[in-house]
Design a protein around this motif. Structure first.
Motif, PDB file in Angstrom:
ATOM      1  N   ALA A  81       8.183  -7.631   0.587  1.00 42.04           N
ATOM      2  CA  ALA A  81       7.665  -7.307   2.119  1.00 42.04           C
ATOM      3  C   ALA A  81       6.126  -7.438   1.750  1.00 42.04           C
ATOM      4  O   ALA A  81       5.138  -8.176   2.476  1.00 42.04           O
ATOM      5  CB  ALA A  81       7.903  -6.145   2.869  1.00 42.04           C
ATOM      6  N   MET A  82       5.434  -6.621   0.852  1.00 36.95           N
ATOM      7  CA  MET A  82       4.131  -6.790   0.631  1.00 36.95           C
ATOM      8  C   MET A  82       3.558  -7.789  -0.159  1.00 36.95           C
ATOM      9  O   MET A  82       2.648  -8.321   0.584  1.00 36.95           O
ATOM     10  CB  MET A  82       3.761  -5.660  -0.567  1.00 36.95           C
ATOM     11  CG  MET A  82       2.196  -5.545  -0.726  1.00 36.95           C
ATOM     12  SD  MET A  82       1.327  -5.016   0.731  1.00 36.95           S
ATOM     13  CE  MET A  82       1.441  -3.332   0.776  1.00 36.95           C
ATOM     14  N   LEU A 128       6.007   7.186  -0.252  1.00 38.53           N
ATOM     15  CA  LEU A 128       5.303   6.055  -0.789  1.00 38.53           C
ATOM     16  C   LEU A 128       6.111   5.296  -2.049  1.00 38.53           C
ATOM     17  O   LEU A 128       6.517   6.144  -2.979  1.00 38.53           O
ATOM     18  CB  LEU A 128       3.806   6.500  -1.191  1.00 38.53           C
ATOM     19  CG  LEU A 128       2.762   6.737  -0.044  1.00 38.53           C
ATOM     20  CD1 LEU A 128       1.667   7.255  -0.655  1.00 38.53           C
ATOM     21  CD2 LEU A 128       2.818   5.581   1.077  1.00 38.53           C
ATOM     22  N   GLU A 129       5.872   4.268  -2.151  1.00 38.00           N
ATOM     23  CA  GLU A 129       6.514   3.245  -3.230  1.00 38.00           C
ATOM     24  C   GLU A 129       5.340   2.571  -3.625  1.00 38.00           C
ATOM     25  O   GLU A 129       4.254   2.770  -3.163  1.00 38.00           O
ATOM     26  CB  GLU A 129       7.537   2.359  -2.703  1.00 38.00           C
ATOM     27  CG  GLU A 129       8.650   2.952  -2.233  1.00 38.00           C
ATOM     28  CD  GLU A 129       9.571   2.346  -1.562  1.00 38.00           C
ATOM     29  OE1 GLU A 129       9.625   0.902  -1.827  1.00 38.00           O
ATOM     30  OE2 GLU A 129      10.706   2.580  -0.836  1.00 38.00           O
ATOM     31  N   ALA A 130       5.565   1.898  -4.960  1.00 40.47           N
ATOM     32  CA  ALA A 130       4.506   1.026  -5.640  1.00 40.47           C
ATOM     33  C   ALA A 130       4.026   0.393  -4.610  1.00 40.47           C
ATOM     34  O   ALA A 130       4.998  -0.372  -4.031  1.00 40.47           O
ATOM     35  CB  ALA A 130       5.014   0.459  -7.042  1.00 40.47           C
ATOM     36  N   PRO A 131       2.912   0.093  -4.427  1.00 41.33           N
ATOM     37  CA  PRO A 131       2.265  -0.912  -3.466  1.00 41.33           C
ATOM     38  C   PRO A 131       2.798  -2.466  -3.357  1.00 41.33           C
ATOM     39  O   PRO A 131       3.106  -2.924  -2.602  1.00 41.33           O
ATOM     40  CB  PRO A 131       0.718  -0.883  -3.541  1.00 41.33           C
ATOM     41  CG  PRO A 131       0.420  -0.031  -4.615  1.00 41.33           C
ATOM     42  CD  PRO A 131       1.630   0.698  -5.102  1.00 41.33           C
ATOM     43  N   VAL A 132       2.921  -2.924  -4.893  1.00 40.62           N
ATOM     44  CA  VAL A 132       3.750  -4.034  -4.878  1.00 40.62           C
ATOM     45  C   VAL A 132       4.426  -3.915  -5.928  1.00 40.62           C
ATOM     46  O   VAL A 132       4.348  -3.924  -7.068  1.00 40.62           O
ATOM     47  CB  VAL A 132       2.472  -5.112  -5.561  1.00 40.62           C
ATOM     48  CG1 VAL A 132       3.101  -6.509  -5.825  1.00 40.62           C
ATOM     49  CG2 VAL A 132       1.217  -5.461  -4.739  1.00 40.62           C
ATOM     50  N   ARG A 187      -6.230   0.083   3.810  1.00 39.18           N
ATOM     51  CA  ARG A 187      -5.337   0.647   2.959  1.00 39.18           C
ATOM     52  C   ARG A 187      -3.834   0.176   3.380  1.00 39.18           C
ATOM     53  O   ARG A 187      -3.130   0.394   4.230  1.00 39.18           O
ATOM     54  CB  ARG A 187      -5.415   2.251   2.882  1.00 39.18           C
ATOM     55  CG  ARG A 187      -6.784   2.772   2.251  1.00 39.18           C
ATOM     56  CD  ARG A 187      -6.697   4.430   2.546  1.00 39.18           C
ATOM     57  NE  ARG A 187      -6.969   4.785   3.623  1.00 39.18           N
ATOM     58  CZ  ARG A 187      -6.732   5.769   4.002  1.00 39.18           C
ATOM     59  NH1 ARG A 187      -6.686   6.772   3.122  1.00 39.18           N
ATOM     60  NH2 ARG A 187      -6.649   6.204   5.330  1.00 39.18           N
ATOM     61  N   LEU A 188      -3.152  -0.510   2.335  1.00 41.51           N
ATOM     62  CA  LEU A 188      -1.841  -0.894   2.624  1.00 41.51           C
ATOM     63  C   LEU A 188      -0.894  -0.416   1.965  1.00 41.51           C
ATOM     64  O   LEU A 188      -1.194  -0.167   0.614  1.00 41.51           O
ATOM     65  CB  LEU A 188      -1.915  -2.638   2.227  1.00 41.51           C
ATOM     66  CG  LEU A 188      -2.821  -3.359   3.194  1.00 41.51           C
ATOM     67  CD1 LEU A 188      -2.799  -5.051   2.630  1.00 41.51           C
ATOM     68  CD2 LEU A 188      -2.696  -3.446   4.861  1.00 41.51           C
ATOM     69  N   VAL A 189       0.228   0.155   2.389  1.00 41.59           N
ATOM     70  CA  VAL A 189       1.409   0.642   1.597  1.00 41.59           C
ATOM     71  C   VAL A 189       2.529   0.150   1.715  1.00 41.59           C
ATOM     72  O   VAL A 189       2.984  -0.593   2.752  1.00 41.59           O
ATOM     73  CB  VAL A 189       1.339   2.178   2.324  1.00 41.59           C
ATOM     74  CG1 VAL A 189       0.061   2.931   2.073  1.00 41.59           C
ATOM     75  CG2 VAL A 189       1.639   2.421   3.942  1.00 41.59           C
ATOM     76  N   THR A 190       3.290   0.425   0.789  1.00 44.86           N
ATOM     77  CA  THR A 190       4.787   0.106   0.676  1.00 44.86           C
ATOM     78  C   THR A 190       5.462   1.262   0.786  1.00 44.86           C
ATOM     79  O   THR A 190       5.301   2.362  -0.130  1.00 44.86           O
ATOM     80  CB  THR A 190       5.180  -0.824  -0.555  1.00 44.86           C
ATOM     81  OG1 THR A 190       4.605  -1.945  -0.258  1.00 44.86           O
ATOM     82  CG2 THR A 190       6.789  -0.903  -0.350  1.00 44.86           C
ATOM     83  N   TYR A 191       6.497   1.597   1.550  1.00 47.75           N
ATOM     84  CA  TYR A 191       7.064   2.754   1.600  1.00 47.75           C
ATOM     85  C   TYR A 191       8.588   2.729   2.150  1.00 47.75           C
ATOM     86  O   TYR A 191       8.871   1.721   2.844  1.00 47.75           O
ATOM     87  CB  TYR A 191       6.350   3.880   2.808  1.00 47.75           C
ATOM     88  CG  TYR A 191       6.292   3.261   4.142  1.00 47.75           C
ATOM     89  CD1 TYR A 191       7.122   4.032   5.202  1.00 47.75           C
ATOM     90  CD2 TYR A 191       5.600   2.017   4.611  1.00 47.75           C
ATOM     91  CE1 TYR A 191       7.112   3.197   6.518  1.00 47.75           C
ATOM     92  CE2 TYR A 191       5.444   1.648   5.877  1.00 47.75           C
ATOM     93  CZ  TYR A 191       6.368   2.236   6.934  1.00 47.75           C
ATOM     94  OH  TYR A 191       6.406   1.744   8.045  1.00 47.75           O
TER      95      TYR A 191
END
Length: 286
Positions: A34-35, A65-69, A2-6
């Motif tokens: 970054a993602m 958490l932010e939108a992952p992409v 599970r990959l996150v942008t944060y």
């Protein structure tokens, strides 16, 4: 995985209830985000990720958490891609007639965000969907090799204003593409044609299906789209929604749950009373 942008564009992976920072693997700043930089290197780094430690990780509960992409070059969406949705909308056409359309990347919001209804006089519906994320540039790829270009899946809500305007207009208002809560890489997600989808609005169960019922599956979608436009790393493909779409009102809580992926939840805020400057279509059909 599970990959996150944060937390302002940082990226990481989830280890139980902790976020392990992966900023050292992506480096740099600016475009792409970054993602997208991480996904471009994913096959190179996925087997050598740093293990979680007190120094490189924080509790998930402590991050935003932010939108992952958050910055795909494009969002490509599939209209009328479940037969039961075709029936409920009383349509004679489906994706085989309509092909695909684009949504503005500026419409993306994160898990926990707020969908803002634009007008007081227009119906706006929820459409729960599986989203596929591209991990390797795709141009004129065959259906047999298409899934090799997908790196991960995530949840998506294709928020839609009903009416006669072009789909790309009615589905591209700011906040109309909730995305998340994270990416699940294809090696850990259920198979593309075996993902359960459930969507609730205000506690009411509205949508339930499985991606095996897609008219065009993920592989066919990726293959077809790649013959029209080059798919870049981080591009998002919204695969379509099943039956059960319905109107949203201020205060609603909307959740879409995808098996092996997780639950994306947003709330709905009402309009400021503005009236739509374009025509309506009373039937409300797509």
């Amino acid at each position: 995985m599970r990959l996150v942008t944060y937390d302002g564009g940082r990226v990481g992976y989830l280890a139980d209830d902790r976020v392990v920072d992966l900023g050292g693997l992506v480096g740099g700043h600016g475009e792409p985000g970054a993602m997208r930089r991480l996904l471009a290197r994913w096959t190179e780094v996925r087997d050598s990720l740093p293990p979680p430690s007190a120094a490189n990780s924080v509790p998930l509960a402590d991050v935003s958490l932010e939108a992952p992409v958050p910055d795909p070059s494009k969002i490509v969406a599939a209209p009328v891609n479940y037969r039961d949705h075709k029936s409920e909308m009383e349509l004679k056409v489906d994706i085989s007639d309509l092909a695909v359309f684009l949504k503005a990347p500026s419409s993306i919001i994160a898990h926990g965000g707020v969908v803002r209804l634009p007008y007081a006089d227009r119906r706006v519906d929820q459409e729960g969907e599986l989203a596929a994320v591209i991990g390797k540039q795709a141009r004129n790829v065959s259906e047999a090799e298409a899934l090799d270009h997908v790196v991960a899946y995530t949840g998506l809500l294709d928020i839609t204003m009903r009416g006669g305007e072009d789909r790309s207009t009615r589905k591209s208002f700011d906040t109309f593409t909730p995305l998340g809560p994270w990416l699940v890489t294809t090696d850990e997600a259920d198979a593309a044609d075996a993902i359960d989808l459930d969507c609730t609005v205000g506690g009411e169960h509205r949508q339930s299906s499985n991606t095996r019922h897609l008219i065009w599956g993920v592989a066919k979608l990726v293959s077809y789209i790649s013959t029209v436009m080059t798919l870049e790393v981080g591009d998002v493909i919204a695969t379509g929604t099943p039956s059960g779409v319905g109107p949203l009102t201020a205060g609603d809580k909307v959740s879409v749950t995808l098996s092996s992926i997780g639950t994306l939840t947003v709330t709905v805020a009402g309009s400021d009373g503005t009236v739509s400057p374009t025509g309506t279509r009373p039937s409300g059909k797509d």
